[in-house]
Design an enzyme around this catalytic site. Structure first.
Site, mmCIF file in Angstrom:
data_model
loop_
_atom_site.group_PDB
_atom_site.id
_atom_site.type_symbol
_atom_site.label_atom_id
_atom_site.label_comp_id
_atom_site.label_asym_id
_atom_site.label_seq_id
_atom_site.Cartn_x
_atom_site.Cartn_y
_atom_site.Cartn_z
ATOM 1 N N TRP A 77 0.854 -1.189 0.000
ATOM 2 C CA TRP A 77 0.000 0.000 0.000
ATOM 3 C C TRP A 77 0.890 1.239 0.000
ATOM 4 O O TRP A 77 1.852 1.310 0.759
ATOM 5 C CB TRP A 77 -0.922 0.051 1.230
ATOM 6 C CG TRP A 77 -1.626 1.369 1.295
ATOM 7 C CD1 TRP A 77 -2.688 1.762 0.536
ATOM 8 C CD2 TRP A 77 -1.277 2.502 2.116
ATOM 9 N NE1 TRP A 77 -3.018 3.064 0.833
ATOM 10 C CE2 TRP A 77 -2.173 3.547 1.792
ATOM 11 C CE3 TRP A 77 -0.289 2.737 3.076
ATOM 12 C CZ2 TRP A 77 -2.122 4.801 2.411
ATOM 13 C CZ3 TRP A 77 -0.232 3.985 3.687
ATOM 14 C CH2 TRP A 77 -1.149 4.998 3.356
ATOM 15 N N GLU A 123 -3.294 -3.138 -2.090
ATOM 16 C CA GLU A 123 -4.419 -2.526 -1.375
ATOM 17 C C GLU A 123 -4.790 -1.199 -2.037
ATOM 18 O O GLU A 123 -3.936 -0.351 -2.265
ATOM 19 C CB GLU A 123 -4.011 -2.278 0.093
ATOM 20 C CG GLU A 123 -5.089 -1.565 0.913
ATOM 21 C CD GLU A 123 -4.663 -1.307 2.366
ATOM 22 O OE1 GLU A 123 -3.471 -1.475 2.689
ATOM 23 O OE2 GLU A 123 -5.534 -0.926 3.175
ATOM 24 N N LYS A 146 -7.162 2.466 -2.371
ATOM 25 C CA LYS A 146 -7.649 3.499 -1.465
ATOM 26 C C LYS A 146 -8.327 4.589 -2.277
ATOM 27 O O LYS A 146 -7.938 4.854 -3.411
ATOM 28 C CB LYS A 146 -6.475 4.072 -0.671
ATOM 29 C CG LYS A 146 -6.902 5.007 0.434
ATOM 30 C CD LYS A 146 -5.819 5.130 1.484
ATOM 31 C CE LYS A 146 -6.216 6.188 2.493
ATOM 32 N NZ LYS A 146 -5.341 6.253 3.639
ATOM 33 N N ASP A 183 -9.651 -2.803 1.972
ATOM 34 C CA ASP A 183 -9.749 -2.230 3.315
ATOM 35 C C ASP A 183 -11.106 -1.541 3.352
ATOM 36 O O ASP A 183 -11.393 -0.691 2.504
ATOM 37 C CB ASP A 183 -8.590 -1.235 3.509
ATOM 38 C CG ASP A 183 -8.613 -0.533 4.855
ATOM 39 O OD1 ASP A 183 -9.679 -0.041 5.261
ATOM 40 O OD2 ASP A 183 -7.541 -0.438 5.486
ATOM 41 N N HIS A 188 -11.687 2.172 2.753
ATOM 42 C CA HIS A 188 -11.116 2.772 1.544
ATOM 43 C C HIS A 188 -12.073 2.917 0.366
ATOM 44 O O HIS A 188 -11.653 2.853 -0.784
ATOM 45 C CB HIS A 188 -9.887 1.970 1.103
ATOM 46 C CG HIS A 188 -8.741 2.117 2.055
ATOM 47 N ND1 HIS A 188 -7.495 1.608 1.809
ATOM 48 C CD2 HIS A 188 -8.664 2.743 3.259
ATOM 49 C CE1 HIS A 188 -6.697 1.903 2.816
ATOM 50 N NE2 HIS A 188 -7.385 2.578 3.707
ATOM 51 N N HIS A 215 -8.496 -5.799 4.950
ATOM 52 C CA HIS A 215 -8.158 -5.009 6.127
ATOM 53 C C HIS A 215 -9.483 -4.615 6.747
ATOM 54 O O HIS A 215 -10.321 -3.991 6.087
ATOM 55 C CB HIS A 215 -7.386 -3.741 5.746
ATOM 56 C CG HIS A 215 -5.912 -3.951 5.716
ATOM 57 N ND1 HIS A 215 -5.027 -2.942 5.437
ATOM 58 C CD2 HIS A 215 -5.167 -5.067 5.950
ATOM 59 C CE1 HIS A 215 -3.792 -3.432 5.507
ATOM 60 N NE2 HIS A 215 -3.844 -4.709 5.802
ATOM 61 N N ASP A 247 -12.127 7.587 6.303
ATOM 62 C CA ASP A 247 -11.280 6.443 6.647
ATOM 63 C C ASP A 247 -10.551 6.720 7.956
ATOM 64 O O ASP A 247 -9.334 6.831 7.996
ATOM 65 C CB ASP A 247 -10.278 6.230 5.493
ATOM 66 C CG ASP A 247 -9.336 5.070 5.754
ATOM 67 O OD1 ASP A 247 -9.742 4.119 6.450
ATOM 68 O OD2 ASP A 247 -8.194 5.121 5.258
ATOM 69 N N ASP A 289 -10.199 4.968 10.687
ATOM 70 C CA ASP A 289 -9.552 3.860 11.395
ATOM 71 C C ASP A 289 -9.894 3.821 12.881
ATOM 72 O O ASP A 289 -9.020 3.680 13.732
ATOM 73 C CB ASP A 289 -8.033 3.871 11.163
ATOM 74 C CG ASP A 289 -7.688 3.397 9.762
ATOM 75 O OD1 ASP A 289 -8.091 2.285 9.393
ATOM 76 O OD2 ASP A 289 -7.034 4.160 9.012
ATOM 77 N N ASP A 334 -7.000 -3.543 10.838
ATOM 78 C CA ASP A 334 -6.211 -2.347 10.501
ATOM 79 C C ASP A 334 -6.934 -1.107 11.018
ATOM 80 O O ASP A 334 -7.743 -0.518 10.312
ATOM 81 C CB ASP A 334 -6.008 -2.255 8.979
ATOM 82 C CG ASP A 334 -5.180 -1.029 8.603
ATOM 83 O OD1 ASP A 334 -4.529 -0.463 9.498
ATOM 84 O OD2 ASP A 334 -5.198 -0.635 7.418
HETATM 85 C C1 RNT Z 1 -3.828 3.136 4.998
HETATM 86 C C2 RNT Z 1 -3.945 1.682 4.761
HETATM 87 C C3 RNT Z 1 -2.802 0.851 5.236
HETATM 88 C C4 RNT Z 1 -2.271 1.243 6.599
HETATM 89 C C5 RNT Z 1 -1.323 0.280 7.229
HETATM 90 C C6 RNT Z 1 -0.597 0.872 8.371
HETATM 91 O O1 RNT Z 1 -4.963 3.843 4.715
HETATM 92 O O2 RNT Z 1 -5.133 1.209 5.301
HETATM 93 O O3 RNT Z 1 -3.146 -0.489 5.193
HETATM 94 O O4 RNT Z 1 -3.309 1.481 7.499
HETATM 95 O O5 RNT Z 1 -0.493 -0.235 6.279
HETATM 96 ZN ZN ZN Z 2 -5.429 -0.882 5.288
#
Ligand code: RNT
Ligand code: ZN
Length: 419
Positions: A185, A226, A228, A260, A263, A287, A295, A297, A327
């Site tokens: 990523w 990955e 986004k 993810d 994303h 993720h 996003d 988290d 994640d």
């Molecule tokens: C970032 C991605 C990625 C990170 C990690 C730390 O938006 O989700 O996967 O969160 O690699």
């Molecule tokens: Zn991620």
């Protein structure tokens, strides 16, 4: 906790009426690995730099007690493992390299020996390690770009980093006996309207190809890409968009797409994307996170979309085809508790999916009995799932019910606040 067995026996009988075998669900879940991200422990900083977190991702909050050394992070990880049920795998970022007497090397020169201690930790738990090259928080990110930079020296540095990570991933797999999922990523992109959208993507494509030209055994190393939609300060254009990464994976052998769930645009749901991809892919990666308005988290909770994602994996019979990794990162609350709540939430979601009478619900759909389907799906929500969950926790040797938080309070006082 009191009466766990009595409550479980009653719940088991209720589920049996629907044709669900809760003992079998508990036994099965114990064997399903969940990849637990090391970066919840220290706000995605790692051990190879002093600078801030960059690359379009951010942690907010400054709760005391953060781990700042490998010893502290390991100590926290072990606490987490003792409080969350289920089979866990470690998930490590390259910036968590551990430099001993022989000193620091930059990311393009990383070697397996810098991760020896991680292997020792994995072996202690008889588990594997997933890995991530770190394309953020580093001075060699030029104008916000890494693998897609127009500057060849910048691209080459990051390609060498990626290749080093392929070698380290294979080392992890060989040492632990478990395949290593290696996720690529980058936060590459532009804050404002770019003049060239294809150029950076072509360079990104060639750079990933260069990384994966490093020889590896696809049974041991599972590279993922990955996608986004946007990042902080990178709002207008992301090089590794959904279409880009999915097509990259589809057109390159031995590469998996990684979704993810933070994303995508806010009304898109990964629960619907999982069965779409499973129609074509033998294996995919996830993720699992919780976005609040963006996003963000946030710590994973046992909420509707989390449950829906788990349901899709279970009812598609794909527990062995989906690499599941957490994640999220929250610095505003006790980090060990944040870690544990997220793991417990995903384990709950999986167990709850596994005690759902999926075959019966499917046949209601196929027979177009949609009135009854709605009714049954609503009835399922008040089944005595909590009793099954408590039993699962006890069988896994972790505390059922909120008493696990006593351990957090003790740990915070005796360990975290003394740092
Ligand atoms: C970032 C991605 C990625 C990170 C990690 C730390 O938006 O989700 O996967 O969160 O690699
Ligand atoms: Zn991620």
């Amino acid at each position: 906790m009191k009466n766990v067995n009595e409550a479980y026996e009653l719940a088991k009988a209720r589920y049996a009426e629907l044709g669900v075998d809760t003992d079998a669900a508990i036994a099965k879940l114990k064997e399903i690995p969940l990849s637990v991200h090391c970066w919840q422990g220290d706000d995605v900083i790692g051990f190879d730099h002093d600078g801030p977190l960059t690359g379009g991702i951010q942690t907010t909050g400054n709760y005391p007690g953060k781990a700042t050394t490998p010893e502290q992070l390991f100590e926290d990880y072990e606490k987490v493992f003792s409080l969350a049920p289920g089979k866990k795998k470690l998930n490590v970022h390259a910036c968590y390299a551990i430099f001993e007497e022989d000193g620091f090397v930059d990311r393009d020169k990383l070697e397996p020996r810098h991760f020896k201690k991680w292997v020792e930790l994995a072996k202690k738990y008889n588990t594997g390690i997933d890995f991530n090259p770190t394309f953020f928080s580093h001075p060699k990110i030029k104008d916000g770009l890494t693998l897609s930079s127009p500057d060849k020296a910048t691209r080459d540095f990051w390609i060498e980093h990626g290749k080093a990570c392929v070698r380290i991933s294979e080392y992890f797999a060989k040492e632990t006996g478990y395949p290593c999922v290696m996720n690529i990523w980058t936060g590459d992109g532009y804050k404002d309207v770019p003049a060239d959208r294809m150029g950076p993507r072509m360079r990104y494509k060639e750079s990933i190809e260069a990384i994966l030209s490093e020889p590896f055994d696809p049974k041991l190393v599972k590279p993922c890409v990955e996608s986004k939609v946007f990042g902080i300060g990178v709002e207008s254009y992301t090089v590794g968009s959904a279409e880009f990464t999915l097509t990259y994976a589809a057109t390159h052998e031995n590469v998996l797409p990684l979704m993810d769930n933070g994303h995508y645009h806010p009304t898109e749901v990964v629960s619907d994307k999982i069965p779409a991809l499973l129609c074509y892919w033998p294996e995919i990666a996830l993720h699992i996170t919780r976005g609040v308005r963006w996003d963000s988290d946030h710590v994973l909770l046992f909420d509707d979309e989390t449950k829906e994602m788990a349901k899709e994996i279970v009812r598609c019979d794909a527990l062995d085809r989906v690499y599941m990794a957490l994640d999220y990162f929250d610095a505003s609350i006790n980090r060990v508790s944040a870690w544990v709540v997220g793991i417990r939430s995903w384990e709950k979601a999986l167990l709850s999916a596994m005690v759902t009478p999926n075959a019966m619900l499917k046949s209601l759909q196929d027979e177009n009995k949609l009135t009854e389907l709605m009714m049954m799906q609503e009835e399922m929500k008040t089944m005595p799932f909590g009793a099954v969950w408590d039993k699962y926790c006890e069988e896994c040797g972790v505390v059922a019910g909120p008493a696990w938080f006593d351990e957090i309070k003790k740990y915070e006082e005796e360990v975290q606040l003394k740092r």
